[in-house]
Write a protein that holds these residues in place. Structure first.
Motif, PDB file in Angstrom:
ATOM      1  N   ILE A 164       0.822  -1.211   0.000  1.00 27.99           N
ATOM      2  CA  ILE A 164       0.000   0.000   0.000  1.00 27.99           C
ATOM      3  C   ILE A 164       0.858   1.264   0.000  1.00 27.99           C
ATOM      4  O   ILE A 164       0.669   2.167  -0.819  1.00 27.99           O
ATOM      5  CB  ILE A 164      -0.963   0.003   1.208  1.00 27.99           C
ATOM      6  N   PHE A 165       1.820   1.346   0.915  1.00 28.19           N
ATOM      7  CA  PHE A 165       2.526   2.599   1.134  1.00 28.19           C
ATOM      8  C   PHE A 165       3.680   2.847   0.170  1.00 28.19           C
ATOM      9  O   PHE A 165       3.989   4.002  -0.122  1.00 28.19           O
ATOM     10  CB  PHE A 165       3.006   2.697   2.584  1.00 28.19           C
ATOM     11  N   VAL A 166       4.336   1.822  -0.335  1.00 27.00           N
ATOM     12  CA  VAL A 166       5.424   2.048  -1.291  1.00 27.00           C
ATOM     13  C   VAL A 166       4.894   2.633  -2.597  1.00 27.00           C
ATOM     14  O   VAL A 166       5.446   3.616  -3.101  1.00 27.00           O
ATOM     15  CB  VAL A 166       6.259   0.772  -1.505  1.00 27.00           C
ATOM     16  N   PRO A 167       3.816   2.069  -3.200  1.00 32.07           N
ATOM     17  CA  PRO A 167       3.295   2.723  -4.400  1.00 32.07           C
ATOM     18  C   PRO A 167       2.834   4.158  -4.142  1.00 32.07           C
ATOM     19  O   PRO A 167       3.004   5.036  -4.992  1.00 32.07           O
ATOM     20  CB  PRO A 167       2.119   1.840  -4.820  1.00 32.07           C
ATOM     21  N   LEU A 168       2.265   4.401  -2.966  1.00 30.83           N
ATOM     22  CA  LEU A 168       1.875   5.766  -2.617  1.00 30.83           C
ATOM     23  C   LEU A 168       3.099   6.675  -2.585  1.00 30.83           C
ATOM     24  O   LEU A 168       3.086   7.780  -3.130  1.00 30.83           O
ATOM     25  CB  LEU A 168       1.148   5.784  -1.269  1.00 30.83           C
ATOM     26  N   GLY A 169       4.177   6.205  -1.962  1.00 31.68           N
ATOM     27  CA  GLY A 169       5.413   6.984  -1.935  1.00 31.68           C
ATOM     28  C   GLY A 169       5.988   7.196  -3.322  1.00 31.68           C
ATOM     29  O   GLY A 169       6.497   8.267  -3.638  1.00 31.68           O
ATOM     30  N   CYS A 170       5.899   6.173  -4.179  1.00 30.26           N
ATOM     31  CA  CYS A 170       6.384   6.313  -5.563  1.00 30.26           C
ATOM     32  C   CYS A 170       5.553   7.335  -6.324  1.00 30.26           C
ATOM     33  O   CYS A 170       6.095   8.133  -7.098  1.00 30.26           O
ATOM     34  CB  CYS A 170       6.335   4.964  -6.285  1.00 30.26           C
ATOM     35  N   TRP A 171       4.258   7.310  -6.113  1.00 28.38           N
ATOM     36  CA  TRP A 171       3.380   8.276  -6.777  1.00 28.38           C
ATOM     37  C   TRP A 171       3.738   9.696  -6.343  1.00 28.38           C
ATOM     38  O   TRP A 171       3.847  10.606  -7.176  1.00 28.38           O
ATOM     39  CB  TRP A 171       1.922   7.962  -6.470  1.00 28.38           C
ATOM     40  N   ILE A 172       3.957   9.883  -5.048  1.00 30.04           N
ATOM     41  CA  ILE A 172       4.352  11.199  -4.541  1.00 30.04           C
ATOM     42  C   ILE A 172       5.700  11.606  -5.138  1.00 30.04           C
ATOM     43  O   ILE A 172       5.890  12.750  -5.558  1.00 30.04           O
ATOM     44  CB  ILE A 172       4.389  11.204  -3.000  1.00 30.04           C
ATOM     45  N   TYR A 173       6.643  10.662  -5.201  1.00 28.20           N
ATOM     46  CA  TYR A 173       7.937  10.957  -5.813  1.00 28.20           C
ATOM     47  C   TYR A 173       7.768  11.367  -7.272  1.00 28.20           C
ATOM     48  O   TYR A 173       8.375  12.343  -7.729  1.00 28.20           O
ATOM     49  CB  TYR A 173       8.868   9.741  -5.732  1.00 28.20           C
ATOM     50  N   ASN A 174       6.949  10.636  -8.005  1.00 28.36           N
ATOM     51  CA  ASN A 174       6.751  10.944  -9.421  1.00 28.36           C
ATOM     52  C   ASN A 174       6.156  12.335  -9.614  1.00 28.36           C
ATOM     53  O   ASN A 174       6.551  13.064 -10.516  1.00 28.36           O
ATOM     54  CB  ASN A 174       5.874   9.879 -10.088  1.00 28.36           C
ATOM     55  N   MET A 175       5.212  12.719  -8.756  1.00 25.16           N
ATOM     56  CA  MET A 175       4.625  14.056  -8.844  1.00 25.16           C
ATOM     57  C   MET A 175       5.678  15.121  -8.513  1.00 25.16           C
ATOM     58  O   MET A 175       5.783  16.138  -9.194  1.00 25.16           O
ATOM     59  CB  MET A 175       3.429  14.210  -7.889  1.00 25.16           C
ATOM     60  N   ALA A 176       6.466  14.883  -7.475  1.00 25.77           N
ATOM     61  CA  ALA A 176       7.503  15.838  -7.094  1.00 25.77           C
ATOM     62  C   ALA A 176       8.588  15.927  -8.169  1.00 25.77           C
ATOM     63  O   ALA A 176       9.099  17.012  -8.460  1.00 25.77           O
ATOM     64  CB  ALA A 176       8.116  15.443  -5.750  1.00 25.77           C
ATOM     65  N   ALA A 177       8.928  14.790  -8.784  1.00 26.39           N
ATOM     66  CA  ALA A 177       9.961  14.779  -9.820  1.00 26.39           C
ATOM     67  C   ALA A 177       9.521  15.582 -11.044  1.00 26.39           C
ATOM     68  O   ALA A 177      10.350  16.194 -11.717  1.00 26.39           O
ATOM     69  CB  ALA A 177      10.306  13.345 -10.212  1.00 26.39           C
ATOM     70  N   LYS A 178       8.218  15.587 -11.318  1.00 29.28           N
ATOM     71  CA  LYS A 178       7.723  16.401 -12.433  1.00 29.28           C
ATOM     72  C   LYS A 178       7.897  17.889 -12.141  1.00 29.28           C
ATOM     73  O   LYS A 178       8.152  18.681 -13.043  1.00 29.28           O
ATOM     74  CB  LYS A 178       6.242  16.110 -12.695  1.00 29.28           C
ATOM     75  N   LEU A 179       7.773  18.257 -10.883  1.00 27.41           N
ATOM     76  CA  LEU A 179       7.874  19.669 -10.507  1.00 27.41           C
ATOM     77  C   LEU A 179       9.318  20.155 -10.418  1.00 27.41           C
ATOM     78  O   LEU A 179       9.650  21.233 -10.903  1.00 27.41           O
ATOM     79  CB  LEU A 179       7.173  19.909  -9.167  1.00 27.41           C
ATOM     80  N   VAL A 180      10.154  19.402  -9.746  1.00 23.33           N
ATOM     81  CA  VAL A 180      11.509  19.885  -9.457  1.00 23.33           C
ATOM     82  C   VAL A 180      12.608  19.028 -10.079  1.00 23.33           C
ATOM     83  O   VAL A 180      13.782  19.341  -9.919  1.00 23.33           O
ATOM     84  CB  VAL A 180      11.746  19.992  -7.929  1.00 23.33           C
ATOM     85  N   GLY A 181      12.248  17.982 -10.773  1.00 22.95           N
ATOM     86  CA  GLY A 181      13.256  17.087 -11.350  1.00 22.95           C
ATOM     87  C   GLY A 181      13.502  15.919 -10.413  1.00 22.95           C
ATOM     88  O   GLY A 181      13.281  16.015  -9.209  1.00 22.95           O
ATOM     89  N   GLY A 182      13.949  14.825 -10.988  1.00 21.09           N
ATOM     90  CA  GLY A 182      14.165  13.615 -10.198  1.00 21.09           C
ATOM     91  C   GLY A 182      15.512  13.614  -9.505  1.00 21.09           C
ATOM     92  O   GLY A 182      16.282  14.571  -9.599  1.00 21.09           O
ATOM     93  N   LEU A 183      15.776  12.533  -8.805  1.00 21.17           N
ATOM     94  CA  LEU A 183      17.068  12.361  -8.151  1.00 21.17           C
ATOM     95  C   LEU A 183      18.155  12.262  -9.199  1.00 21.17           C
ATOM     96  O   LEU A 183      17.968  11.672 -10.256  1.00 21.17           O
ATOM     97  CB  LEU A 183      17.078  11.077  -7.318  1.00 21.17           C
TER      98      LEU A 183
END
Length: 104
Positions: free
Chosen positions: A67-86
């Motif tokens: 449940i929580f890892v995909p949620l964290g990945c989704w949040i990461y993907n949204m943040a990466a669109k805004l500020v760039g990925g790692l």
């Protein structure tokens, strides 16, 4: 060479981490089960970890990962669109072997 991690596949990461959480929780459950079996019985009934809970715990950890890892990945993907990925640095195997030879 520098590369950018721009997206993590949530469902694949969730499945992977669910399996990892399951096996890592076994490292916790086995000692807890042994300690629970060796501990003196409490005088108040119901304050001892039941065998059902100990068996269920790895599955609960796996479900939490699913449940929580995909949620964290989704949040990461949204943040990466805004500020760039790692940003990660990668090397070819030949470069890594040359550097490993110099370090030894």
């Amino acid at each position: 060479m520098t590369k950018r991690l721009s997206r993590i596949a949530p469902w694949q990461a969730g499945k992977l981490f669910a399996l990892i959480y399951f096996f890592f929780s076994l490292l916790l459950v086995i000692p807890i089960a042994i300690l629970s079996a060796l501990a003196p019985m409490p005088t108040v009934p119901g304050h001892r970890l039941g065998a059902g809970f100990i068996i269920l715990l790895p599955f609960l950890y796996a479900l939490a990962g699913l449940i929580f890892v995909p949620l964290g990945c989704w949040i990461y993907n949204m943040a990466a669109k805004l500020v760039g990925g790692l940003q990660v640095s990668v090397t070819d195997d030949a470069d890594a072997q040359v550097r490993a030879g110099r370090d030894t």
